[in-house]
Motif scaffolding. Structure first.
Motif, short mmCIF file in Angstrom:
data_model
loop_
_atom_site.label_atom_id
_atom_site.label_comp_id
_atom_site.label_asym_id
_atom_site.label_seq_id
_atom_site.Cartn_x
_atom_site.Cartn_y
_atom_site.Cartn_z
N THR A 315 3.65 -34.61 18.74
CA THR A 315 4.79 -35.08 17.94
C THR A 315 5.33 -36.35 18.58
O THR A 315 4.97 -36.71 19.71
CB THR A 315 5.91 -34.03 17.88
OG1 THR A 315 6.41 -33.82 19.21
CG2 THR A 315 5.41 -32.71 17.31
N ALA A 316 6.22 -37.01 17.86
CA ALA A 316 6.86 -38.19 18.44
C ALA A 316 7.66 -37.80 19.68
O ALA A 316 7.67 -38.52 20.68
CB ALA A 316 7.78 -38.84 17.40
N ASP A 317 8.29 -36.63 19.62
CA ASP A 317 9.06 -36.16 20.78
C ASP A 317 8.16 -35.90 21.98
O ASP A 317 8.51 -36.24 23.12
CB ASP A 317 9.84 -34.89 20.42
CG ASP A 317 10.99 -35.16 19.48
OD1 ASP A 317 11.48 -36.31 19.45
OD2 ASP A 317 11.41 -34.24 18.75
N ASP A 322 11.62 -41.78 21.32
CA ASP A 322 12.95 -41.40 20.84
C ASP A 322 13.29 -42.11 19.54
O ASP A 322 12.68 -43.11 19.16
CB ASP A 322 14.01 -41.73 21.90
CG ASP A 322 13.84 -40.91 23.16
OD1 ASP A 322 13.27 -39.81 23.06
OD2 ASP A 322 14.27 -41.36 24.24
N LYS A 323 14.31 -41.60 18.88
CA LYS A 323 14.79 -42.19 17.63
C LYS A 323 15.64 -43.42 17.93
O LYS A 323 16.42 -43.43 18.88
CB LYS A 323 15.61 -41.16 16.86
CG LYS A 323 16.12 -41.65 15.52
CD LYS A 323 16.91 -40.56 14.82
CE LYS A 323 17.44 -41.04 13.47
NZ LYS A 323 18.22 -39.98 12.79
N ALA A 324 15.49 -44.47 17.13
CA ALA A 324 16.25 -45.70 17.33
C ALA A 324 17.61 -45.58 16.66
O ALA A 324 17.72 -45.15 15.51
CB ALA A 324 15.50 -46.89 16.76
N ALA A 330 22.38 -40.81 22.13
CA ALA A 330 22.46 -39.45 22.64
C ALA A 330 21.07 -39.05 23.14
O ALA A 330 20.13 -39.85 23.15
CB ALA A 330 22.95 -38.51 21.56
N THR A 331 20.93 -37.79 23.52
CA THR A 331 19.63 -37.30 23.98
C THR A 331 18.60 -37.41 22.86
O THR A 331 18.87 -37.03 21.72
CB THR A 331 19.74 -35.83 24.43
OG1 THR A 331 20.72 -35.74 25.46
CG2 THR A 331 18.41 -35.32 24.93
N GLY A 332 17.42 -37.95 23.18
CA GLY A 332 16.38 -38.13 22.17
C GLY A 332 16.56 -39.39 21.35
O GLY A 332 15.89 -39.56 20.33
#
Length: 432
Positions: A315-317, A322-324, A330-332
């Motif tokens: 997965t991306a995680d 991480d999410k932009a 925050a975390t992630g």
């Protein structure tokens, strides 16, 4: 009361010969019709059961070929998925690079006031920018003229400039005779910021990350000059505020380009998860964490030959992508508006590509192993079938030759029987 028919010895001998020929012909015809010389255990028990054992193992191996083929397709599906995810990661790298190219408009920046006037520049006989660049940092504050370059008047026998981005610090010792141009060169050599004097005679300092502190000061020696610089005491002479060091500078702009790229980045990130989910075959997905077991022989227990391939939930995680977000992360998440966040994500994407390369290498090695075993199983099955056929199959060339020989033999037997009967016919003529 029945009575038996008495045949002559010659007739009986020829009759038995014809019967033997007929039996051999029947056997020959059976072999020609079935293609086998051993059709049951009665024909040859040893060959029959040995051939049956060989054929049974060949059939069992042939049944495993379907599972091996499915295993190959499963590995290929996972490898294709990993390859396409690697392409997505490269697209993410391109997106980050685009965001980094817009960094100049989104860095902490401070611009001072004009350090000289147009009249002073005219008196000095140079452009306003050149006039300011030639001004001394220390000494007695004096405007530039046609006989002097001018001075900013920062007090102290020793001067210092210091910069920090919160993680790295740069300090350079200067002298009262050092010019604004020397200060600009020192800042540009720091790697933490860039400095320039514009045509209006204003000094601008721009940080290379999302935070920056810049201070100039003077003192009796290098130590006191540095302490004074950390208070930003000399900043006023440059048209800057003391807060440029004591408070520090941060990003005070939001880049529209980076805001748009955040959505593009997150869309690509979502595709990583979706491609991974769609990389399965026949209910098994090695990119979804499933394990694949490919069986190579018909045995069980410790004698069974197989290859077990552990899957990975991709997965991306799990890749650390991480999410932009446009702001506090925050975390992630990571802040796409900061150079620090972009640099960290670029490093993460390089690591992700290396991880995917290793994963594909593992799939390639496993695929090669399974394909070798597939070819081996096919060849062993062919060997078993050939061995079985050698034990029970008839030699059709030989049987064809036997058929012709038996046909000729039967014709000769009939002729011999006819000749034997002619002797009896001679006796009938005597009785007439």
């Amino acid at each position: 009361m029945s009575s038996s028919i008495t045949l002559s010895a010659a007739t009986r001998q020829n009759l038995l010969s014809l019967q033997d020929t007929a039996a051999l012909a029947a056997t020959n015809q059976n072999r020609l019709s079935t293609g086998k010389k051993v059709n049951s255990a009665l024909d040859n028990p040893v060959n029959f059961f040995t051939a049956q054992s060989l054929s049974d193992r060949s059939s069992a191996l042939s049944g495993l070929l379907d599972g091996i083929s499915n295993g190959i397709q499963t590995i290929q599906a996972a490898n294709t998925g990993a390859s396409k995810i690697a392409d997505l990661v490269k697209s993410l790298q391109s997106t980050i690079a685009q965001a980094q190219s817009d960094a100049a408009a989104n860095r902490p920046t401070v611009t001072g006031t004009a350090l000289a006037t147009a009249a002073q520049a005219k008196a000095a006989g140079t452009s306003l920018r050149t006039t300011v660049m030639n001004m001394a940092l220390g000494g007695t504050a004096a405007p530039p003229s046609d006989t002097a370059a001018g001075a900013l008047g920062i007090s102290g026998a020793a001067l210092s400039v210091t910069l920090t981005d919160g993680e790295n610090t740069f300090t350079r010792a200067l002298t009262p005779t050092s010019t604004v141009g020397d200060l600009v060169d020192a800042i540009n050599a720091s790697g933490l910021a860039t400095a320039a004097v514009d045509d209006a005679g204003k000094l601008t300092v721009t940080g290379n990350s999302d935070k920056l502190k810049v201070g100039v000061g003077g003192g009796t020696n290098a130590t006191t000059a540095l302490a004074d610089a950390q208070l930003g005491t000399g900043n006023a002479a440059l048209g800057l505020t003391a807060g440029a060091y004591t408070t520090g500078l941060t990003n005070d702009k939001t880049s529209a380009a980076r805001t748009a790229l955040a959505s593009q980045f997150n869309d690509l990130r979502t595709q990583i998860d979706q491609v991974a989910k769609d990389s399965g075959f026949n209910g098994t997905n090695l990119l979804g964490g499933d394990a694949l077991s490919v069986i190579f022989n018909e045995k069980t227990g410790s004698d069974q030959s197989k290859l077990t391939i552990a899957g990975r939930k991709l997965t991306a995680d799990s890749l650390g992508v991480d999410k932009a977000v446009n702001g506090t992360a925050a975390t992630g998440e990571f802040n796409i508006q900061t150079d620090k966040g972009l640099s960290a994500m670029q490093d993460t994407l390089k690591t992700a590509l290396a991880s995917l390369k290793n994963l594909q290498s593992g799939f390639g090695s496993n695929l090669s192993n399974v394909q070798v075993r597939q070819d081996f199983t096919k060849q062993v099955g062919n060997i078993l079938d050939t061995g079985s056929a050698n034990l029970v199959n008839a030699d059709m060339n030989e049987e064809a030759a036997n058929s012709q020989a038996l046909s000729t033999r039967q014709s000769l037997g009939v002729s011999a029987l006819s000749l034997a009967n002619q002797a009896n016919q001679g006796i009938l003529q005597l009785l007439r």
